[in-house]
Design a protein around this motif. Structure first.
Motif, PDB file in Angstrom:
ATOM      1  N   LEU A 158      12.157  -3.835   1.624  1.00 38.47           N
ATOM      2  CA  LEU A 158      11.401  -2.661   1.201  1.00 38.47           C
ATOM      3  C   LEU A 158      12.282  -1.426   1.077  1.00 38.47           C
ATOM      4  CD1 LEU A 158       8.086  -3.061   3.220  1.00 38.47           C
ATOM      5  CD2 LEU A 158       8.597  -3.778   0.889  1.00 38.47           C
ATOM      6  N   ALA A 159      13.421  -1.417   1.750  1.00 40.59           N
ATOM      7  CA  ALA A 159      14.346  -0.286   1.635  1.00 40.59           C
ATOM      8  C   ALA A 159      15.361  -0.480   0.517  1.00 40.59           C
ATOM      9  CB  ALA A 159      15.077  -0.079   2.962  1.00 40.59           C
ATOM     10  N   ASN A 160      15.425  -1.684  -0.030  1.00 47.43           N
ATOM     11  CA  ASN A 160      16.409  -2.002  -1.064  1.00 47.43           C
ATOM     12  C   ASN A 160      15.919  -1.499  -2.419  1.00 47.43           C
ATOM     13  OD1 ASN A 160      18.383  -3.066  -2.691  1.00 47.43           O
ATOM     14  ND2 ASN A 160      18.301  -5.118  -1.791  1.00 47.43           N
ATOM     15  N   LYS A 161      16.721  -0.679  -3.067  1.00 44.91           N
ATOM     16  CA  LYS A 161      16.336  -0.122  -4.365  1.00 44.91           C
ATOM     17  C   LYS A 161      16.321  -1.183  -5.460  1.00 44.91           C
ATOM     18  CE  LYS A 161      18.056   4.521  -3.324  1.00 44.91           C
ATOM     19  NZ  LYS A 161      18.983   5.616  -3.697  1.00 44.91           N
ATOM     20  N   GLN A 162      16.890  -2.352  -5.204  1.00 43.66           N
ATOM     21  CA  GLN A 162      16.882  -3.426  -6.182  1.00 43.66           C
ATOM     22  C   GLN A 162      15.523  -4.117  -6.252  1.00 43.66           C
ATOM     23  OE1 GLN A 162      19.566  -3.824  -8.112  1.00 43.66           O
ATOM     24  NE2 GLN A 162      20.579  -2.180  -6.982  1.00 43.66           N
ATOM     25  N   CYS A 163      14.687  -3.898  -5.237  1.00 41.64           N
ATOM     26  CA  CYS A 163      13.350  -4.499  -5.214  1.00 41.64           C
ATOM     27  C   CYS A 163      12.405  -3.622  -6.023  1.00 41.64           C
ATOM     28  CB  CYS A 163      12.863  -4.640  -3.774  1.00 41.64           C
ATOM     29  SG  CYS A 163      11.216  -5.399  -3.635  1.00 41.64           S
ATOM     30  N   ASN A 206       7.432  -0.263  -3.334  1.00 42.57           N
ATOM     31  CA  ASN A 206       6.396   0.712  -2.986  1.00 42.57           C
ATOM     32  C   ASN A 206       5.021   0.048  -2.888  1.00 42.57           C
ATOM     33  OD1 ASN A 206       8.250   2.842  -2.936  1.00 42.57           O
ATOM     34  ND2 ASN A 206       8.010   3.228  -5.138  1.00 42.57           N
ATOM     35  N   GLY A 207       4.729  -0.850  -3.804  1.00 35.61           N
ATOM     36  CA  GLY A 207       3.463  -1.575  -3.740  1.00 35.61           C
ATOM     37  C   GLY A 207       3.381  -2.469  -2.511  1.00 35.61           C
ATOM     38  N   LEU A 208       4.485  -3.120  -2.190  1.00 40.71           N
ATOM     39  CA  LEU A 208       4.513  -3.958  -0.990  1.00 40.71           C
ATOM     40  C   LEU A 208       4.364  -3.113   0.273  1.00 40.71           C
ATOM     41  CD1 LEU A 208       7.369  -6.451  -1.941  1.00 40.71           C
ATOM     42  CD2 LEU A 208       4.920  -6.943  -1.785  1.00 40.71           C
ATOM     43  N   SER A 209       4.955  -1.941   0.285  1.00 42.39           N
ATOM     44  CA  SER A 209       4.803  -1.049   1.437  1.00 42.39           C
ATOM     45  C   SER A 209       3.338  -0.655   1.629  1.00 42.39           C
ATOM     46  CB  SER A 209       5.665   0.201   1.256  1.00 42.39           C
ATOM     47  OG  SER A 209       7.035  -0.127   1.182  1.00 42.39           O
ATOM     48  N   LEU A 210       2.657  -0.369   0.530  1.00 40.94           N
ATOM     49  CA  LEU A 210       1.228  -0.046   0.612  1.00 40.94           C
ATOM     50  C   LEU A 210       0.427  -1.244   1.111  1.00 40.94           C
ATOM     51  CD1 LEU A 210      -1.107   1.903   0.082  1.00 40.94           C
ATOM     52  CD2 LEU A 210      -1.168   1.055  -2.285  1.00 40.94           C
ATOM     53  N   TYR A 211       0.795  -2.420   0.658  1.00 42.60           N
ATOM     54  CA  TYR A 211       0.114  -3.641   1.097  1.00 42.60           C
ATOM     55  C   TYR A 211       0.257  -3.826   2.613  1.00 42.60           C
ATOM     56  CZ  TYR A 211      -0.540  -8.646   1.891  1.00 42.60           C
ATOM     57  OH  TYR A 211      -0.929  -9.853   2.394  1.00 42.60           O
ATOM     58  N   PHE A 212       1.466  -3.634   3.120  1.00 40.98           N
ATOM     59  CA  PHE A 212       1.673  -3.777   4.558  1.00 40.98           C
ATOM     60  C   PHE A 212       0.978  -2.658   5.336  1.00 40.98           C
ATOM     61  CE2 PHE A 212       5.661  -6.079   3.218  1.00 40.98           C
ATOM     62  CZ  PHE A 212       5.176  -7.323   3.584  1.00 40.98           C
ATOM     63  N   TYR A 213       0.920  -1.476   4.739  1.00 37.98           N
ATOM     64  CA  TYR A 213       0.249  -0.368   5.413  1.00 37.98           C
ATOM     65  C   TYR A 213      -1.248  -0.633   5.551  1.00 37.98           C
ATOM     66  CZ  TYR A 213      -1.733   4.246   6.233  1.00 37.98           C
ATOM     67  OH  TYR A 213      -2.445   5.291   6.744  1.00 37.98           O
ATOM     68  N   SER A 238       4.730  -6.745  13.181  1.00 42.37           N
ATOM     69  CA  SER A 238       3.958  -5.515  13.222  1.00 42.37           C
ATOM     70  C   SER A 238       4.404  -4.597  12.084  1.00 42.37           C
ATOM     71  CB  SER A 238       4.153  -4.812  14.569  1.00 42.37           C
ATOM     72  OG  SER A 238       3.637  -3.499  14.535  1.00 42.37           O
ATOM     73  N   PRO A 239       3.479  -4.087  11.256  1.00 40.57           N
ATOM     74  CA  PRO A 239       3.882  -3.163  10.179  1.00 40.57           C
ATOM     75  C   PRO A 239       4.599  -1.922  10.714  1.00 40.57           C
ATOM     76  CG  PRO A 239       1.654  -3.950   9.807  1.00 40.57           C
ATOM     77  CD  PRO A 239       2.050  -4.431  11.176  1.00 40.57           C
TER      78      PRO A 239
END
Length: 308
Positions: A116-121, A125-132, A168-169
């Motif tokens: 999620l911190a890798n700019k190549q992914c 941002n969508g995955l971060s929202l999903y985990f949140y 844990s998120p």
């Protein structure tokens, strides 16, 4: 003469420096005093627990909890670690689940945080929202129970590990924020040299993320060590009981025996001292783990939670 004044400073300046130095010493003294006082207040309950666990039950009944008991006894520990006791096996089960579960969960969390911190992914941002979203909403206990049985984590040692492996998120976001603080130049130079994602993650970022990994590992270890819910829901065979479940079972037996023994000529089982002894053997390993991870724990919490 002028040069001497320049070198040594004027008398008012020297007096101000002396006054400032004294104020710093006084301030430092009070800071150390209050920190030491606070530490003492925190340590006293633990000392009392250890003393009560070594106190004879009759002395506790008559005098209550005391730092200076009239009679000492190790009957509670003798009962916990008797030949017929299941505590040693429960210790092994809990230790295995804690070590294996903490290692795998930390590894999964690092992988998710790095991704999620890798700019190549592209979809980070969508995955971060999903985990949140999973931090706010939960599917409930029934789906968790059904999935655990479906994957074969029922009435075996893996029932204590796998159902709690989903990271844990909060820990994942700590790792993600920490990884973001690593300079991008390291990633770019590694890519120029032909390194792949896995090699970059585990040869460059993994060693740099040891502080935050130690922090989340401590969180996971405490969770696995104190977890009894998985054992209650998924374990039927007593051979697979973890330490918390076994101590709860023994504590219930002690309470029942105490009720039966009331009014009898024989002495009561060590009920109160047994409670304190169980506290000592359960919190001991975790407390001993803190000093080794303290320097990583503080740095990981500060950088992972504040920056990013």
């Amino acid at each position: 003469m002028a040069s001497d004044v320049i070198k040594t400073g004027s008398p008012p300046e020297r007096s101000n420096k002396i006054q400032t130095s004294r104020n710093e010493k006084v301030g430092r003294f009070f800071i150390y005093f209050f920190v030491a006082l606070f530490a003492l207040v925190c340590v006293i309950p633990f000392v009392l627990v250890i003393i009560v666990s070594l106190t004879e039950e009759k002395s506790i009944t008559i005098n209550g909890y005391s730092f200076f008991p009239s009679a000492w006894s190790v009957s509670a520990y003798r009962q916990l670690f008797s030949r017929s006791s299941s505590i040693p096996r429960a210790y092994l089960v809990t230790g295995f689940a804690t070590v294996v579960g903490t290692f795998i969960a930390s590894l999964i969390t690092f992988g998710a945080g790095y991704t999620l911190a890798n700019k190549q992914c592209r979809y980070r941002n969508g995955l971060s929202l999903y985990f949140y979203i999973t931090m706010v909403f939960s599917a409930g206990m029934v789906p968790w129970y059904m999935i655990s049985k479906m994957v074969g984590c029922y009435d075996n040692i893996w029932a204590l590990i796998v159902p709690s492996l989903m990271f844990s998120p909060f820990n994942m976001f700590l790792v993600r924020n920490f990884v973001r603080e690593v300079p991008d130049a390291l990633n770019e130079s590694a890519r120029i040299d032909g390194a792949g994602e896995v090699r970059i993650a585990f040869t460059i970022y993994f060693p740099l993320c040891l502080p935050v990994l130690a922090t989340i590992a401590l969180f996971y270890a405490i969770g696995y060590w104190n977890n009894y819910f998985n054992c209650v829901m998924l374990i039927n065979d007593q051979k697979n009981y973890n330490l918390q479940m076994m101590l709860l079972k023994i504590q219930s037996e002690i309470t029942a025996m105490s009720k039966v023994a009331q009014g009898a000529t024989r002495s009561n089982p060590p009920r109160e001292s047994f409670k304190m002894a169980t506290s000592v053997i359960t919190m001991g390993p975790i407390i001993l783990l803190y000093p080794f991870l303290q320097k990583y724990f503080v740095k990981g919490m500060v950088i992972g939670a504040v920056k990013g």
